[in-house]
Motif scaffolding. Structure first.
Motif, mmCIF file in Angstrom:
data_model
loop_
_atom_site.group_PDB
_atom_site.id
_atom_site.type_symbol
_atom_site.label_atom_id
_atom_site.label_comp_id
_atom_site.label_asym_id
_atom_site.label_seq_id
_atom_site.Cartn_x
_atom_site.Cartn_y
_atom_site.Cartn_z
ATOM 1 N N THR A 2 38.804 33.938 38.177
ATOM 2 C CA THR A 2 37.876 33.324 39.108
ATOM 3 C C THR A 2 38.664 32.801 40.298
ATOM 4 O O THR A 2 39.636 32.071 40.135
ATOM 5 C CB THR A 2 37.126 32.163 38.435
ATOM 6 N N GLU A 32 37.561 43.219 43.447
ATOM 7 C CA GLU A 32 36.159 43.494 43.172
ATOM 8 C C GLU A 32 35.474 42.177 42.865
ATOM 9 O O GLU A 32 36.083 41.262 42.327
ATOM 10 C CB GLU A 32 36.023 44.449 41.982
ATOM 11 N N THR A 33 34.221 42.088 43.215
ATOM 12 C CA THR A 33 33.485 40.858 42.982
ATOM 13 C C THR A 33 32.272 41.115 42.094
ATOM 14 O O THR A 33 31.818 42.251 41.954
ATOM 15 C CB THR A 33 32.998 40.253 44.312
ATOM 16 N N TYR A 34 31.806 40.055 41.496
ATOM 17 C CA TYR A 34 30.565 40.082 40.733
ATOM 18 C C TYR A 34 29.494 39.362 41.547
ATOM 19 O O TYR A 34 29.800 38.437 42.302
ATOM 20 C CB TYR A 34 30.727 39.364 39.391
ATOM 21 N N GLU A 38 26.311 36.498 37.687
ATOM 22 C CA GLU A 38 26.642 37.536 36.708
ATOM 23 C C GLU A 38 27.696 37.000 35.746
ATOM 24 O O GLU A 38 28.633 36.323 36.154
ATOM 25 C CB GLU A 38 27.162 38.789 37.412
ATOM 26 N N THR A 39 27.540 37.283 34.468
ATOM 27 C CA THR A 39 28.487 36.777 33.482
ATOM 28 C C THR A 39 29.622 37.774 33.268
ATOM 29 O O THR A 39 29.440 38.986 33.420
ATOM 30 C CB THR A 39 27.797 36.487 32.139
ATOM 31 N N TYR A 40 30.764 37.260 32.905
ATOM 32 C CA TYR A 40 31.946 38.074 32.623
ATOM 33 C C TYR A 40 32.882 37.261 31.735
ATOM 34 O O TYR A 40 32.724 36.043 31.600
ATOM 35 C CB TYR A 40 32.652 38.500 33.917
ATOM 36 N N THR A 41 33.842 37.928 31.151
ATOM 37 C CA THR A 41 34.845 37.257 30.333
ATOM 38 C C THR A 41 36.107 37.106 31.162
ATOM 39 O O THR A 41 36.706 38.110 31.560
ATOM 40 C CB THR A 41 35.148 38.066 29.060
ATOM 41 N N PRO A 42 36.539 35.881 31.457
ATOM 42 C CA PRO A 42 37.734 35.686 32.276
ATOM 43 C C PRO A 42 38.996 36.218 31.597
ATOM 44 O O PRO A 42 39.170 36.091 30.386
ATOM 45 C CB PRO A 42 37.816 34.166 32.438
ATOM 46 N N PHE A 158 42.465 38.342 27.550
ATOM 47 C CA PHE A 158 41.178 37.643 27.631
ATOM 48 C C PHE A 158 40.820 37.185 26.231
ATOM 49 O O PHE A 158 41.383 37.686 25.268
ATOM 50 C CB PHE A 158 40.091 38.575 28.220
ATOM 51 N N PRO A 159 39.907 36.249 26.016
ATOM 52 C CA PRO A 159 39.337 35.359 27.013
ATOM 53 C C PRO A 159 40.403 34.362 27.461
ATOM 54 O O PRO A 159 41.306 34.018 26.690
ATOM 55 C CB PRO A 159 38.203 34.664 26.275
#
Length: 172
Positions: A2, A32-34, A38-42, A158-159
């Motif tokens: 992030t 690239e962006t979300y 939008e959810t994602y796993t850092p 990750f995570p």
């Protein structure tokens, strides 16, 4: 990872110039962006470093360490970084080989592109670099690829809540 709006960034690129003349370099950084919400796993970097390298003149030597790895960490890539006197670099999980290279300049990387990603069953990552110093002065840790050495393992997992660092076998 992030990146908050307005966040400054620092990118360090290594170039080995074997001449006395300046070199011109070109770097492209893609991102690239979300979409908002939008959810994602850092994911984050896992970086080891050894500051205790000392290879006497006209001899061989090694450096490395063992570092704790988060128990839930799933790695999707792993590599090493060293300079020109490195003859072998490796990362192990206990006694199991994870990554190995005999090419300091282009070590390559181990990729896990799909489930199951790689988890360190032993709970720790061991990294090691072996060196051959054919010069007339001792080689120690430092930034110069021409006169110094490095010993690093670099991976992404990750995570993650942020990057993990391990210097001289001390994780933080």
């Amino acid at each position: 990872m992030t990146v908050p709006a307005g966040q400054k960034a620092y990118v360090q690129m290594h170039y080995l110039n074997v001449t006395e003349e300046p070199i011109a370099a070109h770097v492209v950084i893609d991102g690239e962006t979300y979409a908002a919400g939008e959810t994602y796993t850092p994911a984050a970097a896992y970086i080891t470093y050894n500051t205790q390298i000392n290879v006497p003149a006209m001899s061989t030597g090694s450096a490395g360490g063992t570092c704790a790895v988060p128990s839930d960490a799933k790695f999707f890539t792993m590599s090493t970084h060293a300079h020109k006197r490195a003859t072998l670099t490796r990362v192990t999980d206990g006694t199991a080989m994870v990554f190995e290279s005999d090419d300091w300049e282009h070590p390559g990387a181990r990729l896990w592109n799909d489930d199951p990603f790689f988890s360190f069953a032993s709970g720790s990552l061991t990294y090691r670099c072996e060196y051959n110093n054919t010069g007339t002065t001792a080689v120690q840790e430092g930034q110069s690829a021409a006169r110094d050495e490095m010993c690093m393992a670099v991976g992404y997992f990750f995570p993650a809540t942020g990057p993990k660092f391990c210097i001289n076998s001390v994780s933080f």
